[in-house]
Design an enzyme around this catalytic site. Structure first.
Site, PDB file in Angstrom:
ATOM      1  N   THR A  84     -61.842 -39.617 -41.406  1.00  0.00           N
ATOM      2  CA  THR A  84     -61.557 -38.491 -40.515  1.00  0.00           C
ATOM      3  C   THR A  84     -62.603 -38.384 -39.418  1.00  0.00           C
ATOM      4  O   THR A  84     -62.282 -38.214 -38.243  1.00  0.00           O
ATOM      5  CB  THR A  84     -61.493 -37.170 -41.310  1.00  0.00           C
ATOM      6  N   LEU A 168     -59.207 -29.378 -45.270  1.00  0.00           N
ATOM      7  CA  LEU A 168     -60.041 -29.439 -46.473  1.00  0.00           C
ATOM      8  C   LEU A 168     -60.532 -28.059 -46.879  1.00  0.00           C
ATOM      9  O   LEU A 168     -60.508 -27.702 -48.063  1.00  0.00           O
ATOM     10  CB  LEU A 168     -61.220 -30.385 -46.252  1.00  0.00           C
ATOM     11  N   GLY A 243     -69.338 -32.259 -46.584  1.00  0.00           N
ATOM     12  CA  GLY A 243     -68.865 -32.437 -45.218  1.00  0.00           C
ATOM     13  C   GLY A 243     -69.581 -33.581 -44.525  1.00  0.00           C
ATOM     14  O   GLY A 243     -69.124 -34.720 -44.542  1.00  0.00           O
ATOM     15  N   ARG A 244     -70.726 -33.285 -43.930  1.00  0.00           N
ATOM     16  CA  ARG A 244     -71.566 -34.292 -43.266  1.00  0.00           C
ATOM     17  C   ARG A 244     -73.024 -33.976 -43.584  1.00  0.00           C
ATOM     18  O   ARG A 244     -73.430 -32.812 -43.631  1.00  0.00           O
ATOM     19  CB  ARG A 244     -71.345 -34.277 -41.750  1.00  0.00           C
ATOM     20  N   ASP A 268     -72.892 -34.437 -51.498  1.00  0.00           N
ATOM     21  CA  ASP A 268     -72.171 -35.708 -51.552  1.00  0.00           C
ATOM     22  C   ASP A 268     -72.421 -36.531 -50.297  1.00  0.00           C
ATOM     23  O   ASP A 268     -72.015 -37.679 -50.225  1.00  0.00           O
ATOM     24  CB  ASP A 268     -70.666 -35.441 -51.705  1.00  0.00           C
ATOM     25  N   GLU A 273     -76.903 -42.886 -44.579  1.00  0.00           N
ATOM     26  CA  GLU A 273     -76.194 -43.454 -45.724  1.00  0.00           C
ATOM     27  C   GLU A 273     -76.110 -44.968 -45.589  1.00  0.00           C
ATOM     28  O   GLU A 273     -75.702 -45.458 -44.529  1.00  0.00           O
ATOM     29  CB  GLU A 273     -74.785 -42.846 -45.824  1.00  0.00           C
ATOM     30  N   HIS A 295     -71.377 -39.985 -51.516  1.00  0.00           N
ATOM     31  CA  HIS A 295     -70.282 -39.877 -50.548  1.00  0.00           C
ATOM     32  C   HIS A 295     -68.956 -40.345 -51.155  1.00  0.00           C
ATOM     33  O   HIS A 295     -68.225 -41.146 -50.570  1.00  0.00           O
ATOM     34  CB  HIS A 295     -70.588 -40.681 -49.281  1.00  0.00           C
ATOM     35  N   ALA A 297     -66.705 -37.898 -52.638  1.00  0.00           N
ATOM     36  CA  ALA A 297     -65.805 -36.758 -52.829  1.00  0.00           C
ATOM     37  C   ALA A 297     -64.385 -37.092 -52.383  1.00  0.00           C
ATOM     38  O   ALA A 297     -63.415 -36.610 -52.965  1.00  0.00           O
ATOM     39  CB  ALA A 297     -66.324 -35.539 -52.067  1.00  0.00           C
ATOM     40  N   TRP A 298     -64.278 -37.927 -51.385  1.00  0.00           N
ATOM     41  CA  TRP A 298     -62.970 -38.298 -50.836  1.00  0.00           C
ATOM     42  C   TRP A 298     -62.264 -39.364 -51.670  1.00  0.00           C
ATOM     43  O   TRP A 298     -61.097 -39.664 -51.447  1.00  0.00           O
ATOM     44  CB  TRP A 298     -63.155 -38.869 -49.430  1.00  0.00           C
TER      45      TRP A 298
END
Length: 329
Positions: A84, A168, A243-244, A268, A273, A295, A297-298
């Site tokens: 996204t 979300l 989120g970020r 997360d 990263e 990272h 969660a998605w």
């Protein structure tokens, strides 16, 4: 009205720069039009130019495509982002040079909210702290059938403040209400009065039992949650960031946890990263009230498959001259 796809060659070259970000067991649909396909597990910064130089379409998840890099890809007509967020692409350059940029939306509306609630329950009930205590032999020292070294608080009846009211944020709200939480959406920082259906930013910061972040990362939201916000939050509050990474000042978060300004945090996402030992969260991951995940969660299987389906359909539609999920173009 469909766009005439005359801007693509008869057999375009499609390059996926970081296909290893998609697990091997996930099926990436084949493109139905004639094309040349190239894929690389990962692409380091020094190899980006070489790999996109002759590409007509580039697929990237997290590989950065700066103006300097893009200027050396004369055939490039489309960038399909396998996520996204598009902050890894120079969108201004793409606008100026007629490069279409698409993203994938709505694929994680099951996975991310479930991850957020999982973190919420773990932190409110201090599962990490109790796990660490058992490993350290605390149960044997207590000589009781149970012990209470960390507070356990209920999720039901508590107030969830959501920053970001997109798909979300809305999906998190549905799950939170289902488990008995009071849900409020936060107005943008500094905006007064709050719009209908939103609560003023500062008021949410001061009253929320759980604060969860689902807004974009940009100049306005970088360090959205930092020392001033931690000082206003309840000492019993929990922060969750799926989120970020840059939305939260990581140094200030660690200090807030150590000083008991807040009760816990689940992260997360990270400012860099992969995060290494220099990251303050990684350096303090032994804190009992800090829960970290890489990272993911998605990343439920159904969500990743949906992402791949939408990603490749974006390219199909572009080749047909149809606008779909376009961020630029």
């Amino acid at each position: 009205m469909p766009l005439t796809p005359t801007h693509l060659p008869s057999k375009p070259t499609v390059v996926f720069l970081d296909v290893a970000t998609i697990p091997e067991h996930i099926n990436i649909p084949n493109l139905t039009f004639e094309h040349q396909w190239q894929q690389f597990d990962l692409t380091s910064p020094e190899l980006v130019v070489e790999r996109i130089h002759s590409a007509d379409i580039v697929i990237t998840n997290k590989v950065k495509l700066t103006a300097e890099v893009l200027s050396q890809a004369p055939n490039l007509k489309m960038i399909a982002v396998a996520a996204t967020g598009t902050n890894n692409v120079d969108l201004e350059y793409c606008r100026d040079h007629n490069i279409v940029v698409t993203n994938v939306q709505g694929y994680g509306t099951r996975s991310v909210p479930e991850h957020v609630l999982a973190m919420m329950f773990a932190l409110k009930r201090n599962l990490v702290g109790y796990h660490q205590d058992i490993a350290a032999g605390e149960w044997q020292k207590q000589k009781q059938f149970c012990f209470f070294t960390h507070p356990i608080t209920d999720v039901a009846g508590s107030t969830l403040g959501i920053i970001g009211s997109g798909s979300l944020g809305q999906a998190v709200a549905v799950l939170a209400k289902a488990v008995g939480m009071n849900v409020v959406f936060t107005e943008r920082k500094g905006v007064t009065p709050a719009r209908l259906g939103y609560m003023a930013f500062d008021k949410v910061i001061k009253t929320a039992d759980v604060l969860t972040l689902h807004c974009p990362l940009n100049e306005e939201t970088t360090n959205l949650i930092a020392k001033p916000e931690f000082e206003k939050m309840k000492s019993s509050a929990v922060l969750i960031n799926a989120g970020r990474g840059g939305l939260v000042n990581e140094f200030d978060l660690v200090e807030a946890l150590k000083n008991k300004q807040i009760a816990g945090a689940g992260c997360d996402v990270f400012t860099q990263e992969p995060a290494d030992e220099s990251n303050p969260l990684i350096a303090n991951m032994d804190l009992p009230n800090l829960l970290l995940t890489p990272h993911v969660a998605w990343g439920s299987q159904s969500s990743i498959q949906a992402l791949c389906n939408i990603l490749m359909d974006n390219i199909e539609k572009f080749q047909q001259g149809v606008s779909q999920n376009r961020v630029v173009g």
